[in-house]
Design an enzyme around this catalytic site. Structure first.
Site, PDB file in Angstrom:
ATOM      1  CG  ASP A 124      -1.830   1.518   1.599  1.00 33.47           C
ATOM      2  OD1 ASP A 124      -2.502   1.272   2.648  1.00 33.47           O
ATOM      3  OD2 ASP A 124      -1.810   1.852   0.094  1.00 33.47           O
ATOM      4  CB  SER A 288      -2.989  14.939 -13.121  1.00 37.38           C
ATOM      5  OG  SER A 288      -3.259  15.440 -14.389  1.00 37.38           O
TER       6      SER A 288
HETATM    7  C1  LIG Z   1     -11.187  -4.360   1.775  1.00 36.50           C
HETATM    8  N1  LIG Z   1     -11.422  -3.734   3.032  1.00 36.50           N
HETATM    9  C2  LIG Z   1      -9.651  -3.884   3.959  1.00 36.50           C
HETATM   10  C3  LIG Z   1      -8.467  -3.303   3.516  1.00 36.50           C
HETATM   11  C4  LIG Z   1      -8.038  -3.982   2.331  1.00 36.50           C
HETATM   12  C5  LIG Z   1      -6.280  -2.902   2.087  1.00 36.50           C
HETATM   13  C6  LIG Z   1      -7.517  -2.225   3.288  1.00 36.50           C
HETATM   14  O1  LIG Z   1      -6.400  -0.689   3.400  1.00 36.50           O
HETATM   15  C7  LIG Z   1      -6.744   0.114   3.024  1.00 36.50           C
HETATM   16  C8  LIG Z   1      -8.069   0.739   2.023  1.00 36.50           C
HETATM   17  C9  LIG Z   1      -8.303   1.758   1.443  1.00 36.50           C
HETATM   18  C10 LIG Z   1      -7.159   2.991   1.360  1.00 36.50           C
HETATM   19  N2  LIG Z   1      -6.104   2.672   1.858  1.00 36.50           N
HETATM   20  C11 LIG Z   1      -5.118   0.976   2.844  1.00 36.50           C
HETATM   21  O2  LIG Z   1      -8.504  -2.143   3.754  1.00 36.50           O
END
Ligand SMILES: CNCc1ccc(Oc2cccnc2)o1
Length: 420
Positions: A124, A288
């Site tokens: 992430d 952007s």
């Molecule tokens: C899908 N919900 C559980 C989940 C997977 C990844 C994350 O984490 C996130 C959600 C939104 C933005 N960034 C990270 O939550």
């Protein structure tokens, strides 16, 4: 001759031993340190550089270069080999990342501890904590996830007193304490990575049964471990990588790669356009210059500031942009009951172009602009483009990122984008 220039005393001048021969105009002493026994002179104590590693060939080469002379061939060869070896210390890595259904998220294998415990995590770039389901996660909150057990790792060390808690954009959250352990991913490894073990996860994570945790690759300034923040896996590797960067090559409905320390020239087409990153909020934030709706649409100059976020599924832009896009989709409307823009799944979706720098743009094909059906019959579909209302900036999530080859260049604080 022989006159000592009456120069104003320079505060803080270190003692410099300049033997005064009484004929030249010696520089003045200084007023800051003790008077030297001979007016107009000073002395400097030298200390050895403890980090100096003597190297004969390099010392010899230094003499030649000091007098601008070419090195004898065999010395030049030796110097080249020495620098080659220094360069060789650097590493690169590459790991496959696989989309879950509807490309909701991408999962990547990681190995933690000794012996290695293999987990699948969500990389992430929109957060900076590496946390995992663990032996400390209540059984009632685990639904098939693989749990890291630090007690089963001979290299795990508890980071005493450290705790963490985090909440994500979709309302999901987790918290726990911290161990340092070996982490390997894509052939690169770091021996004492902060692994944040979950002692609590929210229902969204429990329901996300293939996801064993998140690895944040935004900037350590927004890491949530307290009392002292921890650095990310990439930040820990950065100085040992060939280049201080990583790349994301997410694909629609197919495995892609995260690469570390190098740019794979076969992974993109055309050239990479770089644009500055503003990391003051801890994100890979960039602007952007604008967008174009449809292949024959007119460019709309409209600066959009947002973050490159592999952990967000959708593309979240200002409502004015979103409205303008869905005007081109027959049957599209904002449905509060579904929490966003919805349209008939058989609607024709125009492509959407995101401009980068002065003269480049990333094309998001129309089919990426439909995320998933909102009803079991597959009648109506939820848009891949939704508004960024309430966030404070836009989010260039997977819908956008999977249309591009993306370079996260920490060395030059910039983002690189190319078609593929
Ligand atoms: C899908 N919900 C559980 C989940 C997977 C990844 C994350 O984490 C996130 C959600 C939104 C933005 N960034 C990270 O939550």
């Amino acid at each position: 001759s022989g006159f000592v220039e009456a120069l104003p005393p320079r505060i803080g001048t270190p003692h410099v031993s300049t033997p005064s021969n009484g004929t030249g105009a010696a520089t003045s002493g200084d007023a800051s340190s003790k008077r030297s026994t001979h007016p107009g002179t000073a002395s400097l104590t030298q200390v050895r550089n403890p980090n100096f590693v003597p190297n004969g060939p390099l010392a010899l080469a230094k003499v030649y270069s000091k007098y601008g002379l070419p090195l004898p061939p065999d010395l030049q060869d030796l110097i080249n080999r020495i620098y080659q070896q220094l360069r060789q210390k650097r590493s690169t890595g590459s790991v496959v990342t696989t989309p879950q259904q509807y490309d909701v998220e991408y999962l990547t294998p990681v190995t933690i501890g000794t012996p290695g415990q293999n987990l699948e995590i969500d990389i992430d770039t929109g957060s900076s904590d590496f946390w995992v389901f663990s032996s400390e996660t209540p059984k009632s909150q685990v639904d098939g996830q693989t749990c890291y057990n630090p007690n089963k790792s001979s290299t795990a060390k508890k980071l005493e007193g450290a705790t963490w808690e985090i909440e994500y954009g979709d309302g999901s959250s987790s918290s726990g304490d911290v161990y340092l352990d070996k982490v390997k991913m894509g052939g690169v490894n770091f021996s004492s990575q902060a692994v944040e073990v979950a002692s609590k996860v929210s229902a969204e994570f429990t329901a996300d049964t293939n996801n064993d945790g998140l690895m944040g690759l935004a900037f350590g300034s927004i890491n949530q471990v307290r009392p002292q923040k921890q650095t990310t896996f990439f930040e820990n590797l950065q100085s040992s990588l060939d280049k201080p960067l990583f790349t994301a090559d997410l694909k629609s409905g197919a495995p892609g790669h995260f690469n570390f320390g190098y740019i794979d020239k076969n992974a993109y087409t055309g050239s990479i356009t770089y644009t500055p990153v503003n990391s003051t909020q801890g994100f890979w934030m960039w602007t952007s210059p604008g967008y174009t709706i449809g292949a024959s649409g007119k460019f709309k100059s409209s600066p959009i500031e947002g973050i490159a976020d592999t952990g967000t599924t959708l593309l979240l832009l200002p409502s004015s942009v979103v409205k303008a896009y869905y005007k081109n989709v027959s049957g599209a409307s904002y449905q509060s009951s579904n929490g966003g823009y919805v349209f008939p799944c058989d609607a024709t979706l125009p492509s959407f172009y995101v401009s980068v720098g002065d003269d480049a743009r990333i094309k998001i094909p129309g089919k990426y602009m439909s995320y998933a059906p909102v009803d079991s019959q597959g009648q109506n579909c939820f848009g891949g483009l939704q508004t960024d209302d309430g966030i404070g900036f836009s989010i260039f999530g997977d819908v956008f990122l999977k249309a591009a080859f993306v370079v996260f260049d920490a060395g030059k604080e910039r983002l690189g984008l190319a078609a593929k």
